[in-house]
Design an enzyme around this catalytic site. Structure first.
Site, mmCIF file in Angstrom:
data_model
loop_
_atom_site.group_PDB
_atom_site.id
_atom_site.type_symbol
_atom_site.label_atom_id
_atom_site.label_comp_id
_atom_site.label_asym_id
_atom_site.label_seq_id
_atom_site.Cartn_x
_atom_site.Cartn_y
_atom_site.Cartn_z
ATOM 1 N N LYS A 1 64.524 65.003 32.454
ATOM 2 C CA LYS A 1 65.104 65.844 31.245
ATOM 3 C C LYS A 1 66.593 65.259 30.663
ATOM 4 O O LYS A 1 66.175 65.452 29.921
ATOM 5 C CB LYS A 1 65.324 67.120 31.992
ATOM 6 C CG LYS A 1 64.581 67.660 32.366
ATOM 7 C CD LYS A 1 65.351 69.241 33.284
ATOM 8 C CE LYS A 1 64.303 70.339 33.089
ATOM 9 N NZ LYS A 1 64.570 71.893 34.171
ATOM 10 N N LYS B 1 49.685 70.464 29.105
ATOM 11 C CA LYS B 1 50.508 71.467 30.050
ATOM 12 C C LYS B 1 50.537 72.582 29.139
ATOM 13 O O LYS B 1 51.192 72.603 27.538
ATOM 14 C CB LYS B 1 51.452 71.272 30.967
ATOM 15 C CG LYS B 1 51.128 72.185 31.980
ATOM 16 C CD LYS B 1 52.074 71.089 33.177
ATOM 17 C CE LYS B 1 52.774 72.800 32.915
ATOM 18 N NZ LYS B 1 54.215 72.558 34.334
ATOM 19 N N LYS C 1 56.397 76.481 27.224
ATOM 20 C CA LYS C 1 56.784 77.926 26.125
ATOM 21 C C LYS C 1 57.504 76.375 24.857
ATOM 22 O O LYS C 1 58.453 77.181 24.203
ATOM 23 C CB LYS C 1 58.165 78.148 27.053
ATOM 24 C CG LYS C 1 59.393 77.188 27.807
ATOM 25 C CD LYS C 1 60.392 77.220 28.434
ATOM 26 C CE LYS C 1 60.664 77.307 30.016
ATOM 27 N NZ LYS C 1 61.085 78.135 31.021
HETATM 28 P P1 AMP Z 1 58.144 76.658 33.337
HETATM 29 O O1 AMP Z 1 57.797 77.563 32.817
HETATM 30 O O2 AMP Z 1 58.375 75.589 33.193
HETATM 31 O O3 AMP Z 1 59.773 76.533 34.335
HETATM 32 O O4 AMP Z 1 57.741 76.938 34.794
HETATM 33 C C1 AMP Z 1 57.985 78.791 35.520
HETATM 34 C C2 AMP Z 1 56.971 77.934 36.294
HETATM 35 O O5 AMP Z 1 55.210 78.407 36.025
HETATM 36 C C3 AMP Z 1 56.447 77.227 37.085
HETATM 37 O O6 AMP Z 1 55.751 77.696 39.031
HETATM 38 C C4 AMP Z 1 55.818 76.386 36.926
HETATM 39 O O7 AMP Z 1 55.218 75.533 37.981
HETATM 40 C C5 AMP Z 1 54.700 77.557 36.230
HETATM 41 N N1 AMP Z 1 54.112 76.942 35.090
HETATM 42 C C6 AMP Z 1 54.442 76.564 34.140
HETATM 43 N N2 AMP Z 1 53.832 76.436 32.954
HETATM 44 C C7 AMP Z 1 52.513 75.872 33.982
HETATM 45 C C8 AMP Z 1 51.997 75.860 33.116
HETATM 46 N N3 AMP Z 1 50.962 75.578 32.307
HETATM 47 N N4 AMP Z 1 50.212 76.128 34.238
HETATM 48 C C9 AMP Z 1 50.566 76.507 35.417
HETATM 49 N N5 AMP Z 1 51.705 76.709 36.268
HETATM 50 C C10 AMP Z 1 52.308 76.711 34.918
#
Ligand code: AMP
Ligand code: TRP
Length: 342
Positions: free
Chosen positions: A118, A201, A204
């Protein structure tokens, strides 16, 4: 120290940074609901104090926090059963984080790969909060004496650090006070991939909106994105081995399996031999039937922000009944002079 002497309690958090998507739902929210339904006391947190480790527009932060809360509830978290909180409303998180800043070692923090990713090349210009982020995360978990933490693969290292902090605190003060929590990383969809590129992956921050299904998409949009998802020309295999080297096929099968509460093998036993032209409409139908009630409820809740704000206030009240005594005890163990009742 024994890890079983603590009552099982689940804690997890998500940053309110906007654009909730299918990856968040299958990888996090849906798994939270599974925990809640197992009747384990569980606390789920919108970690706004973590979000501000990088700049957040105040108007957007407020909206994203409420939207995340709406996403939690629409996904099936029941604010009576689980405790839903906004991190900044429960002051013990930040207070215990300070204590943990004094327990964690610089060397431990410097090994954190998420900070390196980051902060990038400009680490000197990163906030001190971004560096201390994992100590706050440890405080989130340990201020509840939580024992199980459902997270994605990417949070494994932060959980290791949490375990190290708990162990060092217990050792330094010669007391079995904090549990050493377990990360729980499981399910077919711990990594939901982009619909446009099976090697990336679902995220967002992907500039292509077609790469993800947002929890704000309506039924038509969901179906359209699945129809347009990238695939290969082969038919689907009948066994998981046949998905080797076919990231897009694997991703769509994983999504189907996770949404339908099936294993990949079970799905392939049904759909093996089918072309994508036949499978995609099945997936689209399943996705719409599972997701549109959620997106509809989320939109409804967003029209009633007072409901959301009440749920969060009530959640923090319940949370503080757990966290305040644990912080008090932590201070006592460390030798802080307590206030007296007057
Ligand atoms: P984030 O949006 O990266 O802050 O992630 C929020 C939660 O969603 C965390 O528990 C991540 O591990 C899960 N997460 C985010 N993106 C994915 C993805 N593409 N597949 C599975 N889990 C995800
Ligand atoms: N760091 C986690 C993420 O980015 C969010 C988080 C903050 C968290 N505190 C937590 C997750 C405590 C589990 C437990 O996904």
């Amino acid at each position: 120290m024994s890890e079983t002497s603590f009552t099982p309690r689940v804690f997890s958090g998500i940053q309110p940074s906007g654009n909730l998507h299918l990856g968040n739902y299958l990888g996090a929210l849906k798994r939270f609901v599974d925990w809640q339904d197992r009747d384990v006391e569980s606390i789920f947190c919108m970690v706004d104090l973590h979000a501000i480790t990088v700049w957040q527009d105040p108007v957007d932060l407020k909206k994203s926090t409420r939207e995340l809360c709406a996403g939690f509830i629409a996904s099936g978290l029941d604010p009576e059963k689980s405790i839903l909180i906004n991190q900044s409303q429960v002051p013990e998180h930040a207070q215990l984080a300070w204590v943990f800043n004094c327990i964690a070692r610089m060397g431990w923090m410097q090994r954190m790969t998420q900070f390196k990713d980051k902060a990038g090349k400009n680490a000197q210009n990163a906030s001190l909060g971004l560096f201390a982020y994992p100590a706050l995360m440890a405080a989130d978990i340990l201020t509840y004496h939580a024992t199980h933490v459902p997270v994605g693969e990417d949070q494994k290292q932060h959980l290791e650090l949490t375990r190290d902090i708990a162990t060092k605190f217990n050792h330094d003060y010669g007391i079995d006070f904090f549990p050493v929590p377990e990360p729980v990383i499981e399910g077919a969809a711990t990594r939901v991939m982009s619909l446009r590129d099976g090697s990336k992956k679902m995220s967002k921050s992907d500039p292509s909106d077609a790469s993800r299904i947002n929890l704000t998409d309506d039924a038509d949009t969901i179906a359209k994105k699945i129809r347009k998802a990238k695939t290969d020309p082969e038919a689907l295999p009948s066994e998981a081995d046949g998905l080797e080297g076919r990231p897009e096929a694997r991703n769509l099968i994983n999504i189907y399996a996770a949404m339908n509460n099936q294993s990949v093998d079970e799905v392939l036993a049904d759909v093996g031999g089918k072309q994508f032209s036949e499978f995609k409409p099945m997936l689209a139908e399943l996705a719409v039937s599972k997701m549109s009630p959620i997106t509809t409820e989320m939109a409804r809740l967003m029209e009633h922000q007072d409901e959301i704000d009440k749920i969060l206030s009530r959640g923090s009240e319940r949370a503080r009944a757990i966290t305040a005594p644990i912080l008090r005890k932590t201070y006592e163990i460390m030798g802080m002079v307590p206030p007296i009742e007057m």
